[in-house]
Design a protein around this motif. Structure first.
Motif, PDB file in Angstrom:
ATOM      1  N   SER A 152       5.057   4.698  -5.867  1.00 35.83           N
ATOM      2  CA  SER A 152       5.571   5.897  -6.544  1.00 35.83           C
ATOM      3  C   SER A 152       5.830   7.008  -5.539  1.00 35.83           C
ATOM      4  CB  SER A 152       4.588   6.370  -7.621  1.00 35.83           C
ATOM      5  OG  SER A 152       3.301   6.603  -7.070  1.00 35.83           O
ATOM      6  N   GLY A 153       6.144   6.626  -4.297  1.00 40.32           N
ATOM      7  CA  GLY A 153       6.426   7.611  -3.252  1.00 40.32           C
ATOM      8  C   GLY A 153       5.321   7.634  -2.208  1.00 40.32           C
ATOM      9  N   TYR A 154       5.693   8.004  -0.987  1.00 39.41           N
ATOM     10  CA  TYR A 154       4.698   8.051   0.091  1.00 39.41           C
ATOM     11  C   TYR A 154       3.572   9.035  -0.205  1.00 39.41           C
ATOM     12  CZ  TYR A 154       7.346   5.147   3.378  1.00 39.41           C
ATOM     13  OH  TYR A 154       7.974   4.102   4.013  1.00 39.41           O
ATOM     14  N   ARG A 164      -4.239  -4.753  -2.446  1.00 35.39           N
ATOM     15  CA  ARG A 164      -3.509  -5.742  -1.653  1.00 35.39           C
ATOM     16  C   ARG A 164      -2.009  -5.608  -1.848  1.00 35.39           C
ATOM     17  NH1 ARG A 164      -3.850 -12.410  -1.489  1.00 35.39           N
ATOM     18  NH2 ARG A 164      -2.162 -12.623   0.038  1.00 35.39           N
ATOM     19  N   LYS A 165      -1.275  -5.713  -0.767  1.00 36.37           N
ATOM     20  CA  LYS A 165       0.188  -5.714  -0.817  1.00 36.37           C
ATOM     21  C   LYS A 165       0.672  -7.083  -0.343  1.00 36.37           C
ATOM     22  CE  LYS A 165       0.297  -0.760   0.207  1.00 36.37           C
ATOM     23  NZ  LYS A 165      -1.144  -0.601   0.418  1.00 36.37           N
ATOM     24  N   TYR A 166       1.871  -7.473  -0.779  1.00 34.09           N
ATOM     25  CA  TYR A 166       2.354  -8.822  -0.550  1.00 34.09           C
ATOM     26  C   TYR A 166       3.692  -8.841   0.174  1.00 34.09           C
ATOM     27  CZ  TYR A 166      -1.189 -10.024  -4.036  1.00 34.09           C
ATOM     28  OH  TYR A 166      -2.375 -10.175  -4.724  1.00 34.09           O
ATOM     29  N   THR A 167       3.755  -9.660   1.221  1.00 37.94           N
ATOM     30  CA  THR A 167       5.040  -9.931   1.871  1.00 37.94           C
ATOM     31  C   THR A 167       5.759 -10.998   1.044  1.00 37.94           C
ATOM     32  OG1 THR A 167       4.176 -11.716   3.241  1.00 37.94           O
ATOM     33  CG2 THR A 167       4.009  -9.467   4.126  1.00 37.94           C
ATOM     34  N   PHE A 168       7.016 -11.258   1.374  1.00 39.41           N
ATOM     35  CA  PHE A 168       7.748 -12.312   0.661  1.00 39.41           C
ATOM     36  C   PHE A 168       7.088 -13.663   0.900  1.00 39.41           C
ATOM     37  CE2 PHE A 168      11.178 -15.483   0.315  1.00 39.41           C
ATOM     38  CZ  PHE A 168      11.547 -15.261  -1.005  1.00 39.41           C
ATOM     39  N   ILE A 195       9.388  -2.584   1.128  1.00 45.85           N
ATOM     40  CA  ILE A 195       9.123  -1.336   1.848  1.00 45.85           C
ATOM     41  C   ILE A 195       8.121  -1.609   2.955  1.00 45.85           C
ATOM     42  CG2 ILE A 195       8.317   1.056   1.649  1.00 45.85           C
ATOM     43  CD1 ILE A 195       8.948   0.864  -1.374  1.00 45.85           C
ATOM     44  N   ASP A 196       8.510  -1.305   4.176  1.00 46.55           N
ATOM     45  CA  ASP A 196       7.635  -1.521   5.341  1.00 46.55           C
ATOM     46  C   ASP A 196       7.125  -2.962   5.407  1.00 46.55           C
ATOM     47  OD1 ASP A 196       7.924   1.191   5.974  1.00 46.55           O
ATOM     48  OD2 ASP A 196       6.174   1.760   4.771  1.00 46.55           O
ATOM     49  N   GLY A 197       7.968  -3.901   5.034  1.00 45.07           N
ATOM     50  CA  GLY A 197       7.612  -5.317   5.136  1.00 45.07           C
ATOM     51  C   GLY A 197       6.907  -5.895   3.927  1.00 45.07           C
ATOM     52  N   MET A 240      12.833  12.562   2.138  1.00 44.04           N
ATOM     53  CA  MET A 240      11.716  12.482   1.182  1.00 44.04           C
ATOM     54  C   MET A 240      11.376  11.062   0.758  1.00 44.04           C
ATOM     55  SD  MET A 240      12.473  15.717  -1.346  1.00 44.04           S
ATOM     56  CE  MET A 240      14.192  15.270  -1.639  1.00 44.04           C
ATOM     57  N   GLU A 241      12.359  10.159   0.764  1.00 41.51           N
ATOM     58  CA  GLU A 241      12.138   8.811   0.253  1.00 41.51           C
ATOM     59  C   GLU A 241      12.477   7.752   1.308  1.00 41.51           C
ATOM     60  OE1 GLU A 241      10.585   8.616  -2.386  1.00 41.51           O
ATOM     61  OE2 GLU A 241      10.943  10.604  -3.242  1.00 41.51           O
ATOM     62  N   PRO A 242      11.828   6.579   1.233  1.00 42.03           N
ATOM     63  CA  PRO A 242      12.115   5.509   2.196  1.00 42.03           C
ATOM     64  C   PRO A 242      13.576   5.069   2.116  1.00 42.03           C
ATOM     65  CG  PRO A 242      10.110   5.036   0.946  1.00 42.03           C
ATOM     66  CD  PRO A 242      10.767   6.205   0.275  1.00 42.03           C
TER      67      PRO A 242
END
Length: 411
Positions: A152-154, A164-168, A195-197, A240-242
């Motif tokens: 929802s934004g940096y 946990r975040k997931y790569t492809f 976003i960022d991998g 402001m946004e990626p």
């Protein structure tokens, strides 16, 4: 077929004559090379697994295309090519299947030459084989995993830093899907962006806030929303946004490109507004939705804004009411039978136009919506409304009978 002691008796076609006569086979109809099947000394019933495959699939396998079997111990295994997914099911046969890889088929035998007898060994016997059925991948798990750490934004990243975040690659290891189908799902069917991998599910309010700021940006810069220069669009809000969110998500899904200019897709913004409202309150009236749309974007609400997102509730007499209920198709099961069960549990009958947006994402290649409808639902013609109207109105204004679809179990 023969055993070790018997196969020595078959040295020529003359020796096989009695057998062919008993089978009523004429020797002139045989190829010169006669093949005699013999069980191997190392006969096995477990080492060989047979896979039923179409000609198209065999061609792909022989061409060297990479295939992967995916699934945990709790899953039904699936076979994945780069762009398709098949469910694998073990099937039994009533007769034993003899595995004889060295046996020559008719296409590989010569019509000329002298008569001969060749012994072919059978190294394996089985009564099972693996059946393949092309399916829509079970994408729901991917959305569920991405919901652990929505974006929802940096400014709000601290709230999900411990999630946990997931790569492809991570998702591909966990979701039973081909690479191309999973990528299509992430890019087109859910509000996700890399976003960022890491692939992240974008918050609905965050998405709409970007749309609002883009609208403000166009007004401030005196830009026509139907003719925004692409080089200006791709640099908007980057402070402001990626960049990934703006270039790969917002402008891809909320705008249409024509040459070097972009046009804001107002239908996409309307759907996003409807999704935000309904996801929060679940049910509301058409009048409330209409008032909100007029206030927020200056135009009236339409049910076209919520196709595949919501439906109008029926009353006890199966008449359509003015109440709208949130029912996003991406939250429904992907298996056709389960999908139709959920649809008919939510509402006992649908018109074709009402139900199509909720099943269009589960069609297999080459399959039509009508084929799916008539397999998992039953249609009937409701003449009651037209008969009632025809008693008091002229023929020209009589409402035509309406075709509805109901669950098979209601018959």
């Amino acid at each position: 077929m023969c055993d070790d002691a018997a196969h020595e008796h078959y040295r020529s076609t003359c020796d096989i004559g009695p057998a062919t006569r008993a089978a009523r086979i004429s020797l002139p109809n045989l190829f010169p090379e006669v093949q005699v099947l013999k069980f191997s000394d190392d006969l096995s019933c477990t080492e060989t697994v047979l896979l039923e495959a179409s000609e198209e699939l065999i061609t792909k396998i022989e061409s060297g295309i990479r295939f992967v079997i995916r699934g945990s111990r709790c899953d039904t295994a699936v076979l994945c090519s780069p762009d398709r997914t098949w469910e694998i099911k073990a099937r039994e046969t009533s007769n034993s299947l003899l595995v004889a890889p060295d046996v020559a088929t008719a296409g590989n035998l010569s019509l000329g030459g002298e008569s001969s007898v060749t012994i072919r060994e059978i190294p394996s016997v089985t009564s099972e084989y693996l059946e393949l059925r092309q399916i829509i991948p079970h994408w729901g798990l991917a959305k569920h995993l991405l919901e652990e750490a929505p974006f929802s934004g940096y400014a709000n990243e601290e709230k999900v830093n411990d999630k946990r975040k997931y790569t492809f690659s991570d998702l591909l290891d966990l979701v039973q899907s081909s690479e191309e189908e999973l990528l299509c799902y992430l890019r087109q069917k859910i509000p996700a962006c890399e976003i960022d991998g890491y692939w992240r599910l974008l918050d609905n309010h965050y998405i709409y806030s970007i749309a609002e700021r883009i609208a403000s940006w166009t007004r401030t810069n005196a830009l026509d929303e139907n003719k925004i220069p692409s080089y200006e669009a791709y640099t908007a809000l980057l402070d402001m946004e990626p960049e990934e969110v703006m270039r790969n998500f917002f402008w891809e899904r909320f705008a249409e490109r024509s040459g070097d200019v972009l046009r804001i897709r107002k239908d996409a913004i309307r759907r996003q507004l409807a999704r935000i409202v309904l996801s929060k309150i679940q049910t509301t009236s058409l009048s409330v939705m209409n008032e909100l749309f007029v206030r927020e974007i200056g135009s009236e609400f339409s049910m076209a804004d919520v196709e595949g997102i919501a439906f109008r509730i029926l009353d006890d007499k199966l008449n359509v009411t003015d109440t709208v209920e949130y029912f996003p198709k991406e939250d429904l099961r992907i298996e056709p039978e389960a999908r139709f069960q959920a649809l008919f549990d939510a509402r006992p009958r649908w018109t074709r136009e009402e139900i199509l947006p909720f099943i269009c994402d589960i069609l297999l290649p080459g399959q039509t919506a009508d084929q799916l409808l008539f397999k998992y639902a039953k249609s009937y013609l409701d003449r009651s409304r037209s008969k009632k109207r025809s008693q008091t109105e002229t023929e020209d204004t009589t409402v035509r009978p309406m075709t509805y679809f109901i669950a098979l179990r209601q018959l």
